[in-house]
Design a protein around this motif. Structure first.
Motif, PDB file in Angstrom:
ATOM      1  N   ILE A   1       0.925  -1.281  -0.023  1.00 39.82           N
ATOM      2  CA  ILE A   1      -0.030   0.116   0.014  1.00 39.82           C
ATOM      3  C   ILE A   1       0.849   1.263  -0.113  1.00 39.82           C
ATOM      4  CG2 ILE A   1      -1.839   1.065   1.190  1.00 39.82           C
ATOM      5  CD1 ILE A   1      -2.419  -1.566   0.314  1.00 39.82           C
ATOM      6  N   GLY A   2       0.922   1.747  -1.000  1.00 42.52           N
ATOM      7  CA  GLY A   2       1.895   3.162  -1.091  1.00 42.52           C
ATOM      8  C   GLY A   2       0.810   4.534  -1.250  1.00 42.52           C
ATOM      9  N   CYS A   3      -0.210   4.379  -1.438  1.00 43.15           N
ATOM     10  CA  CYS A   3      -1.032   5.641  -1.357  1.00 43.15           C
ATOM     11  C   CYS A   3      -2.515   5.487  -0.863  1.00 43.15           C
ATOM     12  CB  CYS A   3      -0.813   6.400  -2.925  1.00 43.15           C
ATOM     13  SG  CYS A   3      -2.094   5.338  -4.110  1.00 43.15           S
ATOM     14  N   ASP A   4      -3.120   4.403  -1.320  1.00 44.72           N
ATOM     15  CA  ASP A   4      -4.598   4.178  -0.900  1.00 44.72           C
ATOM     16  C   ASP A   4      -5.355   4.877  -1.820  1.00 44.72           C
ATOM     17  OD1 ASP A   4      -5.649   1.876   0.375  1.00 44.72           O
ATOM     18  OD2 ASP A   4      -5.667   2.816   2.355  1.00 44.72           O
ATOM     19  N   THR A   5      -4.942   5.679  -2.460  1.00 41.92           N
ATOM     20  CA  THR A   5      -5.889   6.532  -3.534  1.00 41.92           C
ATOM     21  C   THR A   5      -5.660   6.101  -4.864  1.00 41.92           C
ATOM     22  OG1 THR A   5      -3.966   8.222  -3.436  1.00 41.92           O
ATOM     23  CG2 THR A   5      -5.827   8.407  -1.811  1.00 41.92           C
TER      24      THR A   5
ATOM     25  N   SER B   1      -5.913  -3.153  -6.162  1.00 44.62           N
ATOM     26  CA  SER B   1      -6.634  -3.489  -5.062  1.00 44.62           C
ATOM     27  C   SER B   1      -6.990  -2.645  -3.874  1.00 44.62           C
ATOM     28  CB  SER B   1      -6.096  -4.890  -4.440  1.00 44.62           C
ATOM     29  OG  SER B   1      -4.693  -4.448  -3.789  1.00 44.62           O
ATOM     30  N   CYS B   2      -6.547  -1.367  -3.974  1.00 37.04           N
ATOM     31  CA  CYS B   2      -6.925  -0.292  -3.071  1.00 37.04           C
ATOM     32  C   CYS B   2      -8.145   0.302  -3.776  1.00 37.04           C
ATOM     33  CB  CYS B   2      -6.077   0.636  -2.649  1.00 37.04           C
ATOM     34  SG  CYS B   2      -5.668   1.651  -4.036  1.00 37.04           S
ATOM     35  N   SER B   3      -8.662  -0.207  -4.718  1.00 33.97           N
ATOM     36  CA  SER B   3      -9.547   0.751  -5.456  1.00 33.97           C
ATOM     37  C   SER B   3     -10.925  -0.087  -5.663  1.00 33.97           C
ATOM     38  CB  SER B   3      -9.171   1.295  -6.875  1.00 33.97           C
ATOM     39  OG  SER B   3      -9.070   0.051  -7.820  1.00 33.97           O
TER      40      SER B   3
ATOM     41  N   GLN C   1      -3.246   5.689  -6.961  1.00 36.73           N
ATOM     42  CA  GLN C   1      -2.167   6.284  -7.741  1.00 36.73           C
ATOM     43  C   GLN C   1      -0.818   5.469  -8.183  1.00 36.73           C
ATOM     44  OE1 GLN C   1      -2.095  10.749  -6.906  1.00 36.73           O
ATOM     45  NE2 GLN C   1      -3.312  10.010  -5.217  1.00 36.73           N
ATOM     46  N   CYS C   2      -0.411   4.977  -7.153  1.00 35.03           N
ATOM     47  CA  CYS C   2       0.835   4.323  -7.236  1.00 35.03           C
ATOM     48  C   CYS C   2       0.997   3.036  -7.676  1.00 35.03           C
ATOM     49  CB  CYS C   2       1.589   4.368  -5.870  1.00 35.03           C
ATOM     50  SG  CYS C   2       0.845   3.059  -4.811  1.00 35.03           S
ATOM     51  N   GLY C   3       0.089   2.286  -7.646  1.00 35.38           N
ATOM     52  CA  GLY C   3       0.178   0.905  -8.364  1.00 35.38           C
ATOM     53  C   GLY C   3       0.666  -0.136  -7.444  1.00 35.38           C
ATOM     54  N   ALA C   4       1.031   0.334  -6.289  1.00 35.39           N
ATOM     55  CA  ALA C   4       2.054  -0.731  -5.542  1.00 35.39           C
ATOM     56  C   ALA C   4       1.369  -2.149  -5.244  1.00 35.39           C
ATOM     57  CB  ALA C   4       2.670  -0.186  -4.339  1.00 35.39           C
ATOM     58  N   CYS C   5      -0.422  -1.874  -5.091  1.00 35.02           N
ATOM     59  CA  CYS C   5      -1.159  -2.692  -4.692  1.00 35.02           C
ATOM     60  C   CYS C   5      -1.689  -3.702  -5.757  1.00 35.02           C
ATOM     61  CB  CYS C   5      -2.249  -1.986  -3.957  1.00 35.02           C
ATOM     62  SG  CYS C   5      -3.170  -1.074  -5.173  1.00 35.02           S
ATOM     63  N   VAL C   6      -1.254  -3.502  -7.068  1.00 33.86           N
ATOM     64  CA  VAL C   6      -1.953  -4.235  -8.185  1.00 33.86           C
ATOM     65  C   VAL C   6      -1.924  -5.614  -7.966  1.00 33.86           C
ATOM     66  CG1 VAL C   6      -1.577  -4.868 -10.567  1.00 33.86           C
ATOM     67  CG2 VAL C   6      -1.184  -2.321  -9.862  1.00 33.86           C
TER      68      VAL C   6
HETATM   69  S1  FES Z   1      -1.894   1.602  -2.864  1.00 33.41           S
HETATM   70 FE1  FES Z   1      -1.265   3.117  -4.421  1.00 33.41          FE
HETATM   71  S2  FES Z   1      -2.587   2.386  -6.242  1.00 33.41           S
HETATM   72 FE2  FES Z   1      -3.263   1.219  -4.487  1.00 33.41          FE
END
Ligand code: FES
Ligand code: FES
Length: 158
Positions: free
Chosen positions: A38-42, A59-61, A44-49
């Motif tokens: 989880i890099g942003c929870d918004t 997956s945060c979306s 934007q970052c893609g760390a959660c793909v």
């Molecule tokens: S935590 Fe950054 S896009 Fe999901």
């Protein structure tokens, strides 16, 4: 709380969720699969793909309950059955496609989804596809090299 079930990395799983529980939280906190970062929870970052029914999804979306019954794959499911690195993971290692590694699970999952759709992407297509994945360390070039190497292609040195 509602019991939410799905298949994750080939195994049926279930965990209690609230309606607001994100898929990222379900995976990390409900199932202990902390390779999904989880890099942003918004969104934007893609760390959660992760992959949901074969598609790359942040997956945060999405809410966990919205993927009830789906087939989900996380970075923990990417290695070969004997525990060795998959071709794409090995290519990231061989091409120095990571430094701190924080973005790497998302980068690998997005790249794998791209290659499943397009086995021979151009460098431009790789860069375009990975626009939703942010890396603070590598400058991206070696990530692109790793993806191209997985498809049997090379990119010129910077
Ligand atoms: S935590 Fe950054 S896009 Fe999901
Ligand atoms: S390797 Fe550090 S953020 Fe990408």
């Amino acid at each position: 709380m509602t019991k939410t079930t799905m298949t994750v990395n080939g195994k049926p799983v279930a965990a209690e969720t609230e309606g607001r529980t994100l898929l990222s939280a379900y995976l990390r906190e409900g199932l202990g699969l902390t390779g999904t970062h989880i890099g942003c929870d918004t969104s934007q970052c893609g760390a959660c793909v992760v992959h949901v029914d074969g598609k790359a999804v942040k997956s945060c979306s999405v809410f966990a309950q919205d993927v009830e019954g789906a087939d989900v794959k996380t970075i923990e499911g990417m290695a070969n059955p004997d525990g060795s690195l998959s071709v794409i993971q090995q290519a990231f290692q061989d091409n120095h496609g990571l430094q701190c590694g924080f973005c790497t699970p998302g980068m690998v999952m997005s790249s794998a989804a791209l290659l499943a759709e397009n086995a021979n992407p151009t460098e431009t297509e790789v860069r375009h596809y990975l626009e939703g994945n942010i890396c603070r360390c590598t400058g991206y070039h070696n990530i692109v090299k790793a993806v191209m190497a997985t498809s049997g292609q090379t990119v010129p040195a910077e």
